[in-house]
Each structure stands twice: as structure tokens, then as C-alpha cells.
Design a protein around this motif. Structure first.
Motif, PDB file in Angstrom:
ATOM      1  N   ALA A 130      75.575 -46.123  16.310  1.00 56.32           N
ATOM      2  CA  ALA A 130      77.008 -46.931  16.519  1.00 56.32           C
ATOM      3  C   ALA A 130      77.728 -46.295  15.374  1.00 56.32           C
ATOM      4  O   ALA A 130      77.407 -45.744  14.441  1.00 56.32           O
ATOM      5  N   GLU A 131      79.050 -46.649  15.280  1.00 56.22           N
ATOM      6  CA  GLU A 131      79.948 -46.300  14.424  1.00 56.22           C
ATOM      7  C   GLU A 131      79.656 -46.720  12.925  1.00 56.22           C
ATOM      8  O   GLU A 131      79.235 -47.925  12.485  1.00 56.22           O
ATOM      9  N   GLY A 132      79.428 -45.960  11.960  1.00 58.70           N
ATOM     10  CA  GLY A 132      79.100 -46.080  10.614  1.00 58.70           C
ATOM     11  C   GLY A 132      77.781 -45.737  10.286  1.00 58.70           C
ATOM     12  O   GLY A 132      77.461 -45.864   9.108  1.00 58.70           O
ATOM     13  N   TRP A 133      76.907 -45.677  11.301  1.00 61.31           N
ATOM     14  CA  TRP A 133      75.675 -45.125  11.067  1.00 61.31           C
ATOM     15  C   TRP A 133      75.417 -43.682  10.358  1.00 61.31           C
ATOM     16  O   TRP A 133      76.245 -42.737  10.633  1.00 61.31           O
ATOM     17  N   ASP A 134      74.278 -43.525   9.719  1.00 58.11           N
ATOM     18  CA  ASP A 134      74.273 -42.200   8.925  1.00 58.11           C
ATOM     19  C   ASP A 134      73.392 -41.281   9.699  1.00 58.11           C
ATOM     20  O   ASP A 134      73.246 -40.191   9.679  1.00 58.11           O
ATOM     21  N   GLU A 135      72.281 -42.086  10.519  1.00 61.92           N
ATOM     22  CA  GLU A 135      71.679 -41.615  11.233  1.00 61.92           C
ATOM     23  C   GLU A 135      71.036 -42.053  12.581  1.00 61.92           C
ATOM     24  O   GLU A 135      71.189 -43.436  12.554  1.00 61.92           O
ATOM     25  N   GLY A 136      70.408 -41.461  13.537  1.00 66.47           N
ATOM     26  CA  GLY A 136      70.116 -42.462  14.708  1.00 66.47           C
ATOM     27  C   GLY A 136      69.011 -43.075  14.634  1.00 66.47           C
ATOM     28  O   GLY A 136      67.965 -43.098  13.700  1.00 66.47           O
ATOM     29  N   CYS A 137      68.777 -43.991  15.368  1.00 69.70           N
ATOM     30  CA  CYS A 137      67.623 -44.949  15.642  1.00 69.70           C
ATOM     31  C   CYS A 137      66.085 -44.076  15.705  1.00 69.70           C
ATOM     32  O   CYS A 137      66.212 -42.965  16.483  1.00 69.70           O
ATOM     33  N   PRO A 138      65.276 -44.152  14.925  1.00 76.03           N
ATOM     34  CA  PRO A 138      64.096 -43.430  14.836  1.00 76.03           C
ATOM     35  C   PRO A 138      63.268 -43.337  16.305  1.00 76.03           C
ATOM     36  O   PRO A 138      62.853 -42.561  16.602  1.00 76.03           O
ATOM     37  N   GLY A 139      63.403 -44.534  16.885  1.00 80.33           N
ATOM     38  CA  GLY A 139      62.618 -44.576  18.168  1.00 80.33           C
ATOM     39  C   GLY A 139      63.429 -43.897  19.204  1.00 80.33           C
ATOM     40  O   GLY A 139      62.704 -42.914  20.124  1.00 80.33           O
ATOM     41  N   CYS A 140      64.829 -43.777  19.192  1.00 80.73           N
ATOM     42  CA  CYS A 140      65.507 -42.946  20.266  1.00 80.73           C
ATOM     43  C   CYS A 140      65.327 -41.503  19.854  1.00 80.73           C
ATOM     44  O   CYS A 140      65.352 -40.642  20.604  1.00 80.73           O
ATOM     45  N   SER A 141      65.290 -41.248  18.440  1.00 83.52           N
ATOM     46  CA  SER A 141      64.912 -39.881  18.081  1.00 83.52           C
ATOM     47  C   SER A 141      63.805 -39.449  18.711  1.00 83.52           C
ATOM     48  O   SER A 141      63.578 -38.071  18.922  1.00 83.52           O
ATOM     49  N   PHE A 142      62.578 -40.290  18.611  1.00 86.07           N
ATOM     50  CA  PHE A 142      61.347 -39.918  18.789  1.00 86.07           C
ATOM     51  C   PHE A 142      61.358 -39.501  20.476  1.00 86.07           C
ATOM     52  O   PHE A 142      60.699 -38.438  20.820  1.00 86.07           O
ATOM     53  N   GLU A 185      50.703 -51.710  15.749  1.00 80.22           N
ATOM     54  CA  GLU A 185      51.076 -53.079  15.790  1.00 80.22           C
ATOM     55  C   GLU A 185      51.990 -53.507  16.599  1.00 80.22           C
ATOM     56  O   GLU A 185      52.132 -54.497  17.480  1.00 80.22           O
ATOM     57  N   GLU A 186      53.500 -52.882  16.258  1.00 79.34           N
ATOM     58  CA  GLU A 186      54.410 -53.264  17.161  1.00 79.34           C
ATOM     59  C   GLU A 186      54.920 -51.638  17.523  1.00 79.34           C
ATOM     60  O   GLU A 186      54.721 -50.609  17.086  1.00 79.34           O
ATOM     61  N   ILE A 187      55.916 -51.700  18.601  1.00 75.38           N
ATOM     62  CA  ILE A 187      56.044 -50.477  19.378  1.00 75.38           C
ATOM     63  C   ILE A 187      56.900 -49.451  18.502  1.00 75.38           C
ATOM     64  O   ILE A 187      57.972 -50.076  17.638  1.00 75.38           O
ATOM     65  N   MET A 188      56.440 -48.188  18.215  1.00 72.75           N
ATOM     66  CA  MET A 188      56.806 -47.227  17.424  1.00 72.75           C
ATOM     67  C   MET A 188      57.162 -47.749  16.000  1.00 72.75           C
ATOM     68  O   MET A 188      57.830 -46.812  15.246  1.00 72.75           O
ATOM     69  N   GLU A 189      56.474 -48.817  15.411  1.00 75.22           N
ATOM     70  CA  GLU A 189      56.520 -48.894  13.955  1.00 75.22           C
ATOM     71  C   GLU A 189      56.120 -47.920  13.027  1.00 75.22           C
ATOM     72  O   GLU A 189      56.709 -47.773  11.918  1.00 75.22           O
TER      73      GLU A 189
END
Length: 244
Positions: free
Chosen positions: A80-92, A220-224
Motif C-alpha cells: 500500500a501507499e507509504g509502505w517501505d517493503e512488501g508483505c512477507p507472505g506475498c514476497s514468499f 502455528e500460524e500460516i507463514m508466521e
């Protein structure tokens, strides 16, 4: 499952158990083939809306994202606008795209990531990750909202926000998903499929490897446990095939 106390048997007993499991695997494969055929048989929706995107050379239309192909897979990347980096799960997940793309591009399929942030805001992150796939911005159009990966504040407040075809109480700014489109010989574009949440598992090849191992996904949680690939501890044990 406690792998430390797992049953240990003779080779003959293992083979009998493996053959029994093989029958289940084959049944699952047949069911998966049936499900895939059912997915391909879903009705389509003609795209009449004038979506616009921003790419490296300026404005693009949805048709431009196809390139020379008739089929287009869009991954809705959480940035999203203003984020410094992308979601780790999306990046995975997106760590798997470039390898597949070498083949998909030669089989009439274009793969493009789309994010809500302005185009310029995720270029440094893309370079940092070393990705080559096309990644464009949907800033300023309804694309993210229409395809179920962004919710307007008023819809969240009114309890009308949905994700994965169901109402959601969440107020996440961005959510992941995948949408598929087809372009016919006349240039008409159709939406054929979208999937979200656990429906994206198929795109994560690393999970398929983990599902074959004794410890499985071991989460324990998805992609934690997942990090951006440049953030893993360098002290992690190396493969025995790596030379020092």
C-alpha cells in the motif's frame, strides 16, 4: 506429530503402509484433476470497465498486461501507499514467480503483480528482492476494490467489507489474492477466476516441499516463520552440497 517418537518399522511394513498411502494419493490426484476441470468450466464475466495501471513507461490498460498472450494471471501483491517493503507472505509467494515464468511465457500465459501503491514506491523493494517479473500499480482506479483485495473505509465501517467471497470483520488495508483473465481473438477480455487466502497455497512451491517432510509446515500460524529472503539468519546451517 512428534517426530522424535515416530514409529519405526521394517522395510516390508513400511512398503505396505506406503502402498496404502499411494492409493490415497492417487485418489487425491484424480479429485484434483476433477476440481481443475470444474474450475476451467466456470462461467466468465466480460470486463467492460476501463481499468488503468502505471508501469515503467507510463499508463497501461488491462489489455496491455497480456502482452502477446491470451491468458493473464494477476497476483494481487500487498503493498500500500507509504509502505517501505512488501508483505512477507506475498514476497514468499512471489519468490516462486520468476522460475515459473520462464516456462509460462512460452505457454501463452502472462504473469503480472499488481499493487495499490504508486509505481515508484515499490521499485526499490523489487530491486532489493531481485525479481524480474512485471509489477504494476493500480493507483487511482477501482481494480483492487473490484477484485476483492482492498476494502473502502466506509464499507469496513458499515460491515459490508468482504474477503474470499464472505463478509469480514477485518479492516486490513490490503489483502492477497490472484485473478485470471482471458482475451479472445476480438480483443474482448473476460474474468475467469479469482482465489484468496488458502487458495493461494498452490503457488507456493516451498510449501509443497515442506508437505513432503516429516515436520511438514511446522507452523502455528500460516507463514508466521516466513521472512523476506534477505532477512534470514546467515548463521543457518548450510546444505551439505555447499562448498566452504
Amino acid at each position: 506429530m512428534n517426530v522424535q517418537n515416530h514409529p519405526v518399522v521394517s522395510r516390508e511394513e513400511w512398503l505396505a503402509a506406503r502402498k496404502q498411502h499411494l492409493a490415497h494419493e492417487k485418489a487425491f490426484t484424480r479429485e484434483r484433476d476433477k476440481l481443475s476441470a470444474e474450475r476451467r468450466a466456470l462461467p466468465w464475466v466480460k470486463i467492460d470497465k476501463d481499468y488503468h495501471f502505471q508501469g515503467p513507461n507510463g499508463e497501461l490498460k488491462l489489455a496491455d498486461l497480456f502482452g502477446d498472450h491470451s491468458q493473464l494471471v494477476i497476483y494481487h501483491f500487498m503493498f500500500a501507499e507509504g509502505w517501505d517493503e512488501g508483505c512477507p507472505g506475498c514476497s514468499f509467494l512471489c519468490d516462486h514467480i520468476d522460475g515459473a515464468n520462464q516456462h509460462l511465457a512460452h505457454h501463452d500465459v502472462a504473469v503480472v503483480a499488481v499493487s495499490h501503491a504508486p509505481f515508484g514506491e515499490f521499485q526499490a523493494f523489487k530491486r532489493r528482492m531481485g525479481w524480474k517479473f512485471d509489477w504494476v500499480s493500480s493507483e487511482g482506479c477501482d481494480f483492487n476494490y473490484d477484485f476483492g483485495v482492498s476494502a473502502r473505509a466506509e464499507d469496513v465501517a458499515a460491515g459490508k467489507a468482504t474477503y474470499n467471497y464472505e463478509k469480514t470483520d477485518g479492516s486490513e488495508e490490503e489483502l492477497p489474492g490472484l485473478s485470471v483473465f482471458y482475451r479472445d481473438d476480438a480483443g474482448e477480455i473476460f474474468h475467469t477466476y479469482s482465489t484468496y487466502a488458502r487458495g493461494l497455497d498452490l503457488l507456493v512451491g516451498a510449501y509443497n516441499y515442506l508437505d513432503l517432510t516429516p515436520k511438514g509446515r511446522n507452523e502455528e500460524e500460516i507463514m508466521e516463520w516466513v521472512k523476506h529472503h534477505d532477512k534470514y539468519d546467515d548463521a543457518a546451517p548450510a546444505s551439505c552440497c555447499h562448498s566452504g
